[in-house]
Design a protein around this motif. Sequence first.
Motif, PDB file in Angstrom:
ATOM      1  N   GLU A 141       6.040 -22.584 -32.832  1.00  0.00           N
ATOM      2  CA  GLU A 141       5.209 -21.725 -33.858  1.00  0.00           C
ATOM      3  C   GLU A 141       5.612 -21.837 -34.854  1.00  0.00           C
ATOM      4  N   PHE A 142       5.268 -22.279 -36.239  1.00  0.00           N
ATOM      5  CA  PHE A 142       5.649 -22.879 -37.551  1.00  0.00           C
ATOM      6  C   PHE A 142       4.868 -21.208 -38.603  1.00  0.00           C
ATOM      7  N   LEU A 143       6.078 -20.867 -38.351  1.00  0.00           N
ATOM      8  CA  LEU A 143       5.665 -19.419 -39.636  1.00  0.00           C
ATOM      9  C   LEU A 143       5.365 -19.431 -41.187  1.00  0.00           C
ATOM     10  N   SER A 144       3.785 -18.701 -41.545  1.00  0.00           N
ATOM     11  CA  SER A 144       3.768 -19.213 -42.715  1.00  0.00           C
ATOM     12  C   SER A 144       4.709 -19.199 -44.013  1.00  0.00           C
ATOM     13  N   ALA A 145       4.660 -20.174 -45.052  1.00  0.00           N
ATOM     14  CA  ALA A 145       5.621 -20.358 -46.232  1.00  0.00           C
ATOM     15  C   ALA A 145       4.290 -21.013 -46.824  1.00  0.00           C
ATOM     16  N   ARG A 165       0.719 -22.111 -42.175  1.00  0.00           N
ATOM     17  CA  ARG A 165       0.469 -21.930 -41.505  1.00  0.00           C
ATOM     18  C   ARG A 165      -0.101 -22.061 -39.864  1.00  0.00           C
ATOM     19  N   MET A 166      -0.458 -21.371 -38.966  1.00  0.00           N
ATOM     20  CA  MET A 166      -0.774 -21.819 -37.995  1.00  0.00           C
ATOM     21  C   MET A 166      -2.392 -21.659 -36.820  1.00  0.00           C
ATOM     22  N   ASP A 167      -2.983 -22.308 -36.777  1.00  0.00           N
ATOM     23  CA  ASP A 167      -4.066 -22.329 -35.833  1.00  0.00           C
ATOM     24  C   ASP A 167      -3.965 -22.133 -34.588  1.00  0.00           C
ATOM     25  N   GLY A 168      -4.287 -20.969 -34.416  1.00  0.00           N
ATOM     26  CA  GLY A 168      -4.236 -21.356 -32.838  1.00  0.00           C
ATOM     27  C   GLY A 168      -2.092 -22.482 -32.516  1.00  0.00           C
ATOM     28  N   GLY A 169      -2.952 -23.524 -31.420  1.00  0.00           N
ATOM     29  CA  GLY A 169      -1.295 -24.367 -31.500  1.00  0.00           C
ATOM     30  C   GLY A 169      -1.311 -25.163 -32.306  1.00  0.00           C
ATOM     31  N   GLN A 170      -2.010 -24.932 -33.364  1.00  0.00           N
ATOM     32  CA  GLN A 170      -1.782 -26.386 -34.954  1.00  0.00           C
ATOM     33  C   GLN A 170      -0.834 -25.791 -35.644  1.00  0.00           C
ATOM     34  N   ALA A 171      -0.630 -26.231 -36.245  1.00  0.00           N
ATOM     35  CA  ALA A 171       0.261 -26.741 -37.146  1.00  0.00           C
ATOM     36  C   ALA A 171      -0.681 -26.961 -38.453  1.00  0.00           C
ATOM     37  N   VAL A 172      -0.332 -25.805 -39.548  1.00  0.00           N
ATOM     38  CA  VAL A 172      -1.867 -26.454 -40.982  1.00  0.00           C
ATOM     39  C   VAL A 172      -1.093 -26.488 -42.106  1.00  0.00           C
ATOM     40  N   PHE A 173      -1.028 -27.112 -42.417  1.00  0.00           N
ATOM     41  CA  PHE A 173       0.113 -27.595 -44.330  1.00  0.00           C
ATOM     42  C   PHE A 173      -1.323 -27.960 -45.035  1.00  0.00           C
ATOM     43  N   SER A 199      11.412 -28.436 -54.248  1.00  0.00           N
ATOM     44  CA  SER A 199      12.085 -27.384 -54.165  1.00  0.00           C
ATOM     45  C   SER A 199      12.624 -27.716 -52.714  1.00  0.00           C
ATOM     46  N   THR A 200      14.058 -27.654 -52.895  1.00  0.00           N
ATOM     47  CA  THR A 200      15.193 -27.570 -51.558  1.00  0.00           C
ATOM     48  C   THR A 200      14.673 -26.648 -50.950  1.00  0.00           C
ATOM     49  N   ILE A 201      14.278 -27.092 -49.428  1.00  0.00           N
ATOM     50  CA  ILE A 201      13.946 -26.110 -48.135  1.00  0.00           C
ATOM     51  C   ILE A 201      14.635 -26.397 -47.286  1.00  0.00           C
ATOM     52  N   ARG A 202      14.683 -25.158 -46.380  1.00  0.00           N
ATOM     53  CA  ARG A 202      15.568 -25.513 -44.902  1.00  0.00           C
ATOM     54  C   ARG A 202      14.697 -24.646 -44.085  1.00  0.00           C
ATOM     55  N   ILE A 203      14.466 -25.706 -43.449  1.00  0.00           N
ATOM     56  CA  ILE A 203      13.646 -25.460 -41.611  1.00  0.00           C
ATOM     57  C   ILE A 203      14.807 -25.114 -40.851  1.00  0.00           C
ATOM     58  N   SER A 204      14.318 -24.357 -39.926  1.00  0.00           N
ATOM     59  CA  SER A 204      14.990 -23.398 -38.937  1.00  0.00           C
ATOM     60  C   SER A 204      14.510 -23.529 -38.236  1.00  0.00           C
ATOM     61  N   ASN A 205      14.592 -22.758 -36.568  1.00  0.00           N
ATOM     62  CA  ASN A 205      14.278 -22.804 -35.289  1.00  0.00           C
ATOM     63  C   ASN A 205      15.285 -21.404 -35.412  1.00  0.00           C
ATOM     64  N   GLU A 206      14.203 -20.203 -35.656  1.00  0.00           N
ATOM     65  CA  GLU A 206      14.359 -18.874 -34.926  1.00  0.00           C
ATOM     66  C   GLU A 206      13.970 -18.766 -33.854  1.00  0.00           C
ATOM     67  N   ASN A 207      14.914 -18.549 -32.938  1.00  0.00           N
ATOM     68  CA  ASN A 207      14.132 -18.110 -31.786  1.00  0.00           C
ATOM     69  C   ASN A 207      12.496 -18.738 -31.471  1.00  0.00           C
ATOM     70  N   GLY A 208      12.631 -19.341 -31.380  1.00  0.00           N
ATOM     71  CA  GLY A 208      11.476 -20.648 -31.033  1.00  0.00           C
ATOM     72  C   GLY A 208      10.129 -20.931 -32.549  1.00  0.00           C
ATOM     73  N   LYS A 209      10.979 -19.907 -33.139  1.00  0.00           N
ATOM     74  CA  LYS A 209       9.738 -20.151 -34.158  1.00  0.00           C
ATOM     75  C   LYS A 209      10.268 -20.567 -35.520  1.00  0.00           C
ATOM     76  N   ILE A 210       9.642 -21.751 -35.152  1.00  0.00           N
ATOM     77  CA  ILE A 210       9.894 -22.696 -37.269  1.00  0.00           C
ATOM     78  C   ILE A 210       9.875 -21.838 -38.646  1.00  0.00           C
ATOM     79  N   LYS A 211      10.727 -21.250 -39.263  1.00  0.00           N
ATOM     80  CA  LYS A 211      10.740 -21.123 -40.536  1.00  0.00           C
ATOM     81  C   LYS A 211      11.366 -21.824 -41.126  1.00  0.00           C
ATOM     82  N   SER A 212      10.561 -21.746 -42.793  1.00  0.00           N
ATOM     83  CA  SER A 212      10.394 -22.979 -43.611  1.00  0.00           C
ATOM     84  C   SER A 212      10.103 -22.671 -45.095  1.00  0.00           C
TER      85      SER A 212
END
Length: 134
Positions: free
Chosen positions: A110-114, A86-94, A120-133
């Motif tokens: 911005e990392f999208l919530s996941a 998740r995101m907390d301000g400008g920080q990605a929180v794992f 699990s095998t995951i894809r990490i992608s940049n979708e219009n400046g947002k990181i999707k996992s």
Amino acid sequence: MGRLGRLPSGKGQITLEYIFLAALSLVLISLSLTALLKIREAGDKSYKIELFRLSALDIYNMGEEACAMGSGNSFQMNARENVEIRMDGGQAVFSNPGLGVLIKKDSTCEFLSADIATNSTIRISNENGKIKSG
């Protein structure tokens, strides 16, 4: 008649001492086993925390690299442990609530919530400046 109720001298004392030593040995063995089980549980938890840390940092690093390379770029990886993002301000929180640990990292994109499952095998992608996992 007085002779029937008596044990031969000294034999009852030796038997009682052996019973006491056997009971003491069993108590010491059970205490040792309890301590060993607690040590093993602590070791298992430490191992899982390290797997989480490695997975979270891999996701973060690949996300930052995909961010730097621009929209449409992606990477694939294997998550070794559960990771919630998740995101907390400008920080990605794992985090991994089951282990009670979290890592915060400054992020360019911005990392999208996941929620990512163990192994699990995951894809990490940049979708219009947002990181999707996922």
